[in-house]
Write an enzyme that holds these catalytic residues in place. Structure first.
Site, PDB file in Angstrom:
ATOM      1  N   ASP A  66     -54.390  56.920  44.882  1.00 41.76           N
ATOM      2  CA  ASP A  66     -54.295  57.268  43.390  1.00 41.76           C
ATOM      3  C   ASP A  66     -54.823  56.003  42.622  1.00 41.76           C
ATOM      4  O   ASP A  66     -55.772  55.044  43.174  1.00 41.76           O
ATOM      5  CB  ASP A  66     -53.348  57.709  42.897  1.00 41.76           C
ATOM      6  CG  ASP A  66     -51.974  56.826  43.096  1.00 41.76           C
ATOM      7  OD1 ASP A  66     -52.284  55.616  43.036  1.00 41.76           O
ATOM      8  OD2 ASP A  66     -50.835  57.412  42.838  1.00 41.76           O
ATOM      9  N   SER A  67     -54.859  56.198  41.431  1.00 41.66           N
ATOM     10  CA  SER A  67     -55.206  55.140  40.361  1.00 41.66           C
ATOM     11  C   SER A  67     -55.093  53.769  40.545  1.00 41.66           C
ATOM     12  O   SER A  67     -55.993  52.884  40.496  1.00 41.66           O
ATOM     13  CB  SER A  67     -54.994  55.448  38.971  1.00 41.66           C
ATOM     14  OG  SER A  67     -53.557  55.417  38.811  1.00 41.66           O
TER      15      SER A  67
END
EC number: 3.1.1.-
Length: 256
Positions: A66-67
């Site tokens: 993810d981020s």
């Protein structure tokens, strides 16, 4: 908190999100953990030599998740304060660099690992497949799953030879969105808000009839025990969870 868990092929390392102040405060510790990550996972003189700063095309870095590991695939962080420590808003969820950037530097990779969704990038030394808001289970539907990221890698595999892939490091950070969405979306809580108060939840049955068969030969008559292990874990944990729900929601009763 920094933690490292490893075996002969996999390493789990817990490092907080890197910010400018955090990097200044814990620079030596992050460097030590980065070196530890590479040296403990690989016992290969080529990679060890690369730590000296020498560019070595024999090793690469691939990131998924993810981020935290998004190298710039989610194209909306190209503005201040993202990248402010370098005056370079680059689409990353940080003030400059993310953890894989430091690991790439330790491995002697001269350039930061490029995002695969950016056009005309050089993936000679690896690529970032991570996308902000990605999840394992695929909820919400607008997020990208880990399986989809791996599929993207599979479709690009012809860019690298097998020996290079075998020598390279694959970093994964994912699961936050799954936990967040789980805590936000509780069907039982919704039913309770609709005035339901008595629940009966049946425990999962053991998969005694499930036969594991090889997908190519269609042979095999043994039960697939890992499924039963998951069933056992589920049944052991659901009781205490339901008891906690009953304590925090007066008037709700449940049986399992």
């Amino acid at each position: 908190m920094y933690r490292v868990y490893k075996n002969n092929k996999f390493i789990l390392i817990s490092i907080p999100r890197i910010t400018n102040k955090l990097w200044q405060k814990n620079c030596n510790l992050v460097i030590l953990l980065g070196v530890l990550l590479v040296l403990t996972l690989f016992h290969d003189p080529i990679i060890v030599a690369a730590l000296g700063g020498e560019s070595n095309p024999a090793v690469g870095l691939f990131t998924f998740g993810d981020s935290y590991f998004d190298g710039g695939n989610k194209m909306f962080n190209f503005f201040w304060p993202y990248g402010k420590s370098r005056d370079d808003p680059n689409g990353k969820f940080s003030d400059g660099r993310i953890v894989p950037d430091f690991i790439a530097e330790f491995m002697g990779i001269p350039e930061e690992i490029p995002p695969v969704f950016k056009t005309a990038v050089d993936v000679l030394r690896g690529a970032s497949f991570g996308v902000a808001d990605a999840s394992i289970l695929g909820y919400p539907a607008t997020s990208m799953t880990l399986n989809q990221q791996v599929d993207n890698f599979r479709s690009m595999k012809s860019n690298w030879i097998d020996d290079f892939i075998g020598r390279s490091l694959f970093m994964i950070y994912i699961g936050t969105e799954d936990k967040l969405n789980f805590t936000k979306n509780k069907p039982n809580a919704l039913l309770h808000s609709l005035k339901a108060s008595k629940f009966a939840i049946q425990l999962l049955a053991r998969w005694v009839a499930y036969q594991y068969r090889d997908k190519n030969t269609r042979q095999g008559n043994e039960c697939y025990e890992p499924l039963n292990d998951l069933v056992k874990q589920h049944n052991e944990k659901i009781g205490p969870m339901l008891n906690d729900l009953a304590k925090t929601n007066p008037g709700r009763t449940s049986q399992h």
